[in-house]
Structure formats: structure tokens, C-alpha cells
Design an enzyme around this catalytic site. Structure first.
Site, PDB file in Angstrom:
ATOM      1  N   ASP A 138       9.143   3.877   3.956  1.00  0.00           N
ATOM      2  CA  ASP A 138       7.893   3.569   3.255  1.00  0.00           C
ATOM      3  C   ASP A 138       7.934   2.163   2.662  1.00  0.00           C
ATOM      4  O   ASP A 138       7.588   1.933   1.509  1.00  0.00           O
ATOM      5  CB  ASP A 138       7.644   4.605   2.150  1.00  0.00           C
ATOM      6  CG  ASP A 138       6.178   4.616   1.684  1.00  0.00           C
ATOM      7  OD1 ASP A 138       5.318   4.052   2.403  1.00  0.00           O
ATOM      8  OD2 ASP A 138       5.897   5.167   0.615  1.00  0.00           O
ATOM      9  N   PRO A 141       4.250  -3.447   0.105  1.00  0.00           N
ATOM     10  CA  PRO A 141       4.270  -4.325  -1.075  1.00  0.00           C
ATOM     11  C   PRO A 141       4.379  -3.561  -2.393  1.00  0.00           C
ATOM     12  O   PRO A 141       4.967  -4.068  -3.353  1.00  0.00           O
ATOM     13  CB  PRO A 141       2.944  -5.086  -0.969  1.00  0.00           C
ATOM     14  CG  PRO A 141       2.646  -5.102   0.488  1.00  0.00           C
ATOM     15  CD  PRO A 141       3.124  -3.771   0.997  1.00  0.00           C
TER      16      PRO A 141
END
Length: 864
Positions: A138, A141
Site C-alpha cells: 500500500d 503519498p
């Protein structure tokens, strides 16, 4: 503390004191807490209760222990985990800083050096974890924290722990393992086993966004994004940011390969490539993908579609509730049969909205394909090789199309179910094809200057003069059409019964022109069209008064042809919209080349239409298309600054005087002349019923140009009043005399042949081969544009007839073939032309079944 779960505070009272909530996501709620034992602030993440109920505490705690041993300077460590009163939680350091997401939201793009540094440090963390058998799953940002500018990867291994603990029942949890924008293709298709190369793909997406300001794949829904990840190639990052170094662009491309085996073998290899200026990727992203057998493609499309639907559903469960609109979905196309968006009519939708017929993009030719919008059926329409302009009969049982041929094209009709096609007409220059609701077929020809109403059974046709109408959209009475394309990027109407014509204007007080293209009537009271920026707009229309109301923006990012203005959308009578996202070909950079080296002019990225470099090479005059019309701008090629010389509609080729002290341009009925510094308004030099466009200003004061309605090259004396027009060549278009005024080069009206005539005329002329838009390099050599690129044409006048030889100069696949100003020449003999985006085939279509109802609601609200 107010707002904090009392039961959670009580359950953790002996270990942690919860101070406040820091944030919440689809998986967990994050609290700032005080670690009582170690007297430090920590971030305590508590899984959502519904997720904890499915996972079970014991299994979760066992699995999460494998991530606690990771110790790396760029990995946020796991301090603790456990269960308390039914809550599952894990604890990490509290980092005072911001996430990379917050930084990107604020700055959009990062400096190249900073983006590369962050990526290399994250890659180092990933390489360490991968060597210890842990895959993040996963990377995004939001999971990269910045502490004094130093990245730290959070939630390491949490996704793996949750997946293992759930025992494969992740769809029951409402948790999406991977955020849609950063999912690898194997995640998007729900593959059970992921390798370290999945993380490398996700990190490549993050780097792409840091450089380009957006992820590699965008979409209006999670489902659409997932479909793009599986089926579409990401645009090269240099198309969005030209300053990205070649090795960085190559590393991004390799990280984003669809097949894991084609990516970097390790995160370390990615980091090394970013630090190696000589790194190059032998296999950069391309417009197409490897062809597969049709049956395999259909099966793959079904698997991809199902996986995308599941992935989108899982993702959407975790998102905050939002207002819902009409149902929308994507339909995938086989890898070997995408939609050809280069065509002016890429696809047609059945009247009942159940299927489309589209033109396939193929390296060795094109044909037509059937794609259901209700299931995964997709098949070739056999016997449609070299077909274009598909249009479907009102009953949905037949399709008509244009088949390319020599010397004539044929218009043919066949059953949608397949079988032999019947030729109903022939045409040398078809422009569009539309099956009308009364059963006739509207064919426009000759760059939209003529129209024919065809009998679908092959009976007699009715001819009509359109007087230049691109992409004609039939009016409800079928006695007229809406126009908007070519040089006319504003709404007009033409009668099919006589020569009546006019423009459509806004319903406001100023009654200004309505700018856009590809106008289509929806019902009797609304019109859909495409803005010059590539957005699909809709507005109310009063056909009796020829007025259009305030538009509402419905869809963004349609593919749009630079010259015709045709866009990638279709609306069925039952209210279904189908569209494809793509590039607005009208927008691009101006580049300059000698055939070997190439540089970009400092004039920005605009919808340049026509342009000319000043005699001293220091300035450039250009017609620029805007949302509210057109401008003639004068650019300083040193500073890049510009002044606006004039504004209007149907503005045409600017022409410099030999001394560079004056400029000429024209619109539909007037020719303007004036100084190029915009200190005073240009004056009207000539008015004419026949649109005149200038191409060369001679030292003796004559302006050479074309009367477009007569296809005649004429000369006008600039400084005489009244101005008279002297015929130089007919039938002819775009004429330019040689520097010594011995030759006149011009196109034939059909733009198929380049001709040379002695200047002045002596009754002789000589064919110079195929080519368009002639411009002179010297008294004996000119440049023309062909379908294979630029060619140089040499004229040896020492023999009779003159010896004409041709040789290739250079080619550029990104050259935008706009109207008569497709390229220019500098005084030192370099070519200037517009370089646009690659027009890529579309591998999915977006479908909105109830679009017309949505459109009417939005338009009515905008016009209250």
C-alpha cells in the site's frame, strides 16, 4: 477527552492516554496518545470495529508481529499492537511533520532532485523490507511521512497482516488493499500472490505524481482508474514535464510496466537507475500492447472487468458517503482492438444505447468492431477493412460506413450481425456520415462544402451546398444542420434546402458567438458540444431564434481533433452517453528544427492554429484558439512575451511585410493590416464576400493569397485603395511565389498535388508530386508536407521542362496537421511546427446510461 470513545480510553488506560484524534481513513482512526510507560507521544491506530470483527484479535496479533522486527532509518517502526475490549490497534512513533500527500496537495509538483531523493530513500526502505520477506502492498503519498524532509514509510506490512489474518475474506472487511491510483495491475486484478515488484510499481506511481503533478492514471471513479491501470499505458512523464532527465523518465517507465517481470527486479535497481545518468529503458511505454487471440482477449476482458468491479466496490465501501448520480461504468476493449481516436468519427452508439460500433486502431489497417454495452460481447464486423465514419440505422439493425478506396471511396451498408455489404454511393472526399431518424443518410463532402442525402437502399440522392460546414449535426426537422469545426470553431447553421446560413449566438444581452465544435441536438431543446478546451458542454437551445443559453460542463478531457474539432463522444436517442478520454490535439508546443536538432520555442503550450516567423527571425505571429474565440498574438522569441494584435473569429494566416514593420491577417469578410506592436488597431484593407487568406507579401507590395470559395490564387496590392484582386492561378489553393518571383507553387484544390507555374503565367504548369503547404527555402528549392513527413523539392530550370526532384527531409509523428499554417520556415531555413500529444487508441469506453436526464437537470439549474 470529548469525542474520544470512552470504552477505548478505559481499555487502554494502563498503557496509553488518548489526547485527540489526528485523522481517520477507511481502515483505521488515528489518535495522538501518550505512551505512559516510556513517557513519549505516539500515534495509535485503531481498526474500524467492523474490520476487527471479521479479522479476529488473535490472528491479527500473530501476523502483525512479523513487521515489528523491521528496523530501518526510512521505515516508521511498529512499537506495539494488541487488542483491548474488542478494539484492534497498533502503535507507531508520532512524527511531527507532514505526509507526502499534504506536500503534494500544497505544491502539486516537487523539484526533480527532491522527488528523486525521496524516491531513492523510500526504495532503500523497500529493498530492506523485501529482503526480509515483507511487502508493503500500500505504497502511496499518504503512507510516506516527511520528517525534516526525510521520508519515513508508515504502515509497513499492515496490509499483509490484515490480509493473512482475514484468511482471504478481505471483501467482507470493507478494506481495499491498495489505493486505486497506486495499485499495481496484479493488485487491480485481485491476484492472490504479490511480489516485491508490486511495491516497485506503486513507488513508480508516487514518483510519477511528484514529477508530473498527477498519478499515471486518472478517472472519475475507482472502477475507471482500475480499468485504466489494467488496460492503458501511462503517458511518458516527459509529456507532462519536459525537464525530467532521460534516465529518470526511463526509470519511471520501467517501474510502471504492466508485467511484473518487465519491471526492476529489486527496489535497489530502481534507486540505482535514478542515480545513473546513462540509464535507458529499451522498452518505453507505447501506444499499443501485444496482440492476443480474440477469444483470449474477450475472456481477459471479462476477468478484468469483474476484477475491476470488485476492486471498485471494495474501495468505494471505504470512502466517505457522497451524493450519488446516474449509474456510470466502463467497458473494456480487447488489447488488439482498441478505439482509433485519430478518426473524426471514432464510434457510433445504437439508438437503444445497447451497443457501439467503433473503428479499430491497427498498425496494418483498420476495420469496424461491435461492442455490447450490457455484457462483454465484442466481435469484429468481417468485411469492413479500411472502414470509417460508422453510423447506425434508427432501428439498430444496420450500420453504414465509408470504405477508403482509389480513386473513389464507397459508402456501404451492412447488417450489424454481419454479412455482405452493399455499396449505396461513391465519394472522392467524404467528410462525415450520419444516419438520420427519417431513414436517410447525410453525407458531407469536400471539407464540408457539399452535402448529399442518400437513400439507404441505394436509390437517388439529393445534393445540397453547405458552404463549409465541418461535423454537421442534423437539426430535428432534418432540413438543416449545425456546424462548428475547421477554421470555424463557433456554432453556425446551414440549410439543406437552400443556401441560407447563419451563426448561433448566446441568449445573453451581448448575443456573442457560441465558441466550440461538434454540436449535436439532444431532444429539441438542448445542444451538446465540445469547448475549445476539450470539455463536453450542454446548454438550452432556441432553434427558432438561433440562440443558445448558458452551458453546463458535463465531462472533461475528451479527445478532440485539432482541425475538425470532432470529439470522442456519442449520445443515443434513449439518453445514453458514451465517451473516451484522450488528448486535445489542438494544444501543443511550437518547435523549430533543421531536420537534425530540435528546440522548443519559448511561447508556452497553446492551441496554435497558424503562425509565421518575422523576416529577422526574432518574432512570431500566431493565431491562437481560445475558449472565447481567437487571437492573433505577436511573440518575442527571446523573452516569450506576447502582445495581442487582434481578437475575433475565423482569424487566418498572419503574414509579415518584407521589412517586418507591418502585419496582415484576415477573417471571413475582411483583411486587416497594421504595425505588429499593437500600438494601434489594425485597419481594414479589403472587404470581400469571398473569404481571402494571405500567404506571401512581396517587396513590390503585392499580397498573394487564396479566395477560398473559388479556389483561386490572387494578388492584392496592399497600399492601393481600392484594392483590386488579380487572378494568378485557378483552380488552386495556398500559392506562394519563389524569392526571385520566377515560380508560383500552389496546391490543387483537393490538396493532393503540388503544382509549379512560371510567374508571371505563360500557360504552362508542372506537377511536382504529392504535397501540401509549399514554402520556399531558396529560389530553386521549396519544402512541402506529405503524409510521410517533410520533403524538399528542387527545381532545375536550366532544362525544359524543368527537372523536379524530391528527397525526404525529416518526419515527426507528433506534428499536428492543422489548417494551412501547419508549418513555417525561419529566415535561416529551419522548420517551425506544432508538436502535440500522441493520439493514443482508447482501451475502454465510459458509459452513462441516464446521461440526458442528468444533463437536463444540470443545464436547467445553470439557467435559472
Amino acid at each position: 477527552m470529548p469525542g474520544l470513545p470512552a470504552s477505548l480510553q478505559t481499555a487502554l488506560a494502563d498503557r496509553y492516554h488518548l489526547e485527540r484524534e489526528l485523522g481517520a481513513g477507511g481502515m483505521a482512526t488515528v489518535y495522538l496518545a501518550q505512551d505512559l510507560k516510556h513517557d513519549r507521544q505516539v500515534a495509535l491506530k485503531v481498526l474500524k470495529p467492523e474490520l476487527a470483527a471479521v479479522l479476529g484479535a488473535e490472528r491479527f496479533v500473530v501476523e502483525i508481529k512479523t513487521t515489528a522486527a523491521l528496523q530501518h532509518p526510512h521505515i516508521l517502526p511498529l512499537f506495539d499492537s494488541g487488542s483491548a475490549d474488542g478494539f484492534l490497534y497498533y502503535v507507531m512513533p508520532y512524527v511531527q511533520g507532514e505526509t507526502l500527500r499534504a506536500k503534494l496537495d500544497r505544491e502539486t509538483q516537487l523539484g526533480i532532485d527532491e522527488a528523486v531523493r525521496i524516491t531513492r530513500e523510500v526504495a532503500d526502505a523497500l529493498d530492506y523490507a523485501h529482503r526480509h520477506g515483507v511487502i508493503h502492498r500500500d505504497i502511496k503519498p499518504e503512507n510516506i511521512l516527511l520528517h525534516d524532509g526525510r521520508p519515513m514509510v508508515a504502515d509497513f506490512g499492515i496490509a499483509l497482516a490484515l490480509s493473512a489474518a482475514a484468511g482471504g475474506r478481505m471483501t467482507e472487511t470493507g478494506l481495499s488493499l491498495g489505493t486505486p491510483h497506486y495499485m499495481s495491475p496484479e493488485q487491480a486484478t485481485a491476484e492472490k500472490e504479490l511480489s516485491n515488484r508490486s511495491d516497485i510499481y506503486s513507488l513508480g506511481c508516487v514518483l510519477y505524481e511528484m514529477l508530473a503533478g498527477q498519478p499515471p492514471h486518472l478517472g472519475g471513479s475507482a472502477q475507471q482508474i482500475i480499468m485504466k491501470i489494467v488496460t492503458d499505458e501511462a503517458r511518458p512523464v516527459t509529456e507532462l514535464r519536459r525537464s525530467v532527465p532521460a534516465n529518470v523518465a526511463a526509470a519511471v517507465a520501467k517501474a510502471l510496466e504492466k508485467l511484473p517481470a518487465d519491471r526492476f527486479a529489486s527496489a535497489k535497481d530502481l534507486a540505482d537507475a535514478l542515480a545513473n545518468p546513462s540509464f535507458a529503458n529499451a522498452r518505453l511505454p507505447r501506444a499499443g500492447t501485444v496482440a492476443v487471440h480474440p477469444s483470449r482477449a474477450i475472456n481477459r476482458g471479462l476477468v478484468v472487468l469483474c476484477a475491476a468491479l470488485v476492486g471498485a466496490l471494495v474501495w468505494l465501501i471505504t470512502r466517505p458517503a457522497v451524493a450519488t448520480g446516474p449509474q456510470a461504468y466502463d467497458v473494456a476493449l480487447p488489447d488488439h482492438a482498441p478505439v482509433d481516436l485519430r478518426s473524426k468519427a471514432s464510434f457510433a452508439i445504437a439508438p437503444n444505447g445497447k451497443f457501439v460500433i467503433y473503428r479499430r486502431a491497427g498498425a496494418m489497417g483498420s476495420d469496424l468492431w461491435y461492442r455490447s454495452l450490457l455484457d462483454v460481447t465484442v466481435r469484429q464486423l468481417e468485411g469492413t477493412e479500411e472502414a470509417s465514419f460508422p453510423t447506425i440505422a434508427p432501428g439498430g439493425k444496420q450500420v453504414a460506413f465509408v470504405r477508403a478506396g482509389i480513386p473513389e471511396n464507397t459508402i456501404e451498408v451492412m447488417s450489424v450481425d454481419g454479412g455482405a455489404a452493399t455499396v449505396i454511393a461513391r465519394s472522392r472526399s467524404p467528410n462525415s456520415l450520419e444516419w438520420l431518424s427519417d431513414g436517410r443518410i447525410l453525407l458531407s463532402e469536400g471539407d464540408g462544402s457539399e452535402a448529399r442525402l442518400l437513400d439507404a437502399g441505394g436509390g437517388p440522392s439529393t445534393n445540397s451546398e453547405l458552404t463549409y460546414c465541418i461535423n454537421p449535426g442534423p437539426l430535428p426537422d432534418r432540413a438543416g444542420v449545425l456546424c462548428g469545426g475547421g477554421g470555424d470553431k463557433y456554432a453556425g447553421w446551414r440549410s439543406l434546402a437552400d443556401t441560407a446560413s447563419g451563426t448561433l449566438r448566446t441568449s445573453g444581452r451581448d448575443s456573442s458567438l457560441v465558441f466550440g465544435s461538434d454540436f449535436r441536438i439532444v431532444g429539441d431543446e438542448y445542444v451538446a458540444y465540445v469547448s475549445n478546451g476539450g470539455d463536453l458542454l450542454a446548454a438550452p437551445i432556441d432553434l427558432a431564434r438561433k440562440r443558445i443559453g448558458k452551458p453546463a460542463r458535463m465531462v472533461t478531457g475528451l479527445e478532440r481533433n485539432s482541425y475538425s474539432g470532432a470529439a470522442s463522444y456519442a449520445v443515443s436517442p434513449n439518453g445514453t452517453l458514451v465517451y473516451a478520454n484522450g488528448a486535445n490535439e489542438a494544444v501543443g508546443h511550437l518547435v523549430r528544427t533543421d531536420g537534425t536538432t530540435l528546440d522548443t520555442l519559448p511561447v508556452g503550450r497553446e492551441a496554435f492554429l497558424q503562425f509565421a516567423v518575422s523576416p529577422d527571425g526574432r518574432r512570431l505571429a500566431s493565431v491562437v484558439e481560445r475558449l472565447d474565440g481567437q487571437e492573433v498574438r505577436i511573440y518575442d522569441l527571446t523573452s516569450g512575451e506576447h502582445v495581442v494584435w487582434m481578437r475575433g473569429a475565423w482569424l487566418r494566416q498572419p503574414v509579415w511585410s518584407p521589412a517586418g514593420d507591418r502585419l496582415v491577417s484576415s477573417n471571413k469578410d475582411s483583411v486587416f493590416v497594421g504595425p505588429p506592436d499593437a500600438t494601434s488597431r489594425p485597419e481594414v484593407m479589403l472587404t470581400t464576400r469571398n473569404p481571402f487568406e494571405g500567404y506571401a507579401w512581396l517587396p513590390d507590395g503585392r499580397l498573394i493569397g487564396t479566395l477560398w470559395t473559388e479556389f483561386t490564387v490572387v494578388a492584392a496590392q496592399v497600399d492601393r485603395r481600392p484594392v483590386t484582386l488579380d487572378t494568378l492561378a485557378r483552380p488552386a489553393a495556398i500559392g506562394r511565389p519563389s524569392p526571385d518571383r520566377r515560380w508560383l507553387a500552389y496546391n490543387s484544390p483537393d490538396f493532393g498535388t503540388l503544382w509549379l507555374e512560371p510567374f508571371p503565367r505563360n500557360g504552362q504548369r508542372y506537377a511536382a508530386g504529392a504535397g501540401i503547404y509549399p514554402q520556399w527555402l531558396s529560389a530553386s528549392e521549396l519544402v512541402s508536407l506529405t503524409y510521410s513527413g517533410f520533403e524538399r523539392v528542387h527545381i532545375d530550370a536550366s532544362v525544359q521542362p524543368p527537372r523536379i526532384t524530391r528527397r525526404p527531409w525529416f518526419a515527426d509523428a507528433r506534428l499536428v496537421r492543422i489548417q494551412a499554417g501547419a508549418f513555417g520556415l525561419t529566415p535561416d531555413g529551419r522548420a517551425v511546427y506544432k508538436q502535440g500529444e500522441d493520439i493514443r487508441p482508447a482501451r475502454y469506453l465510459r458509459v452513462i446510461p441516464d446521461w440526458v436526464a442528468q444533463m437536463k437537470h444540470a443545464v436547467d439549474a445553470a439557467n435559472r
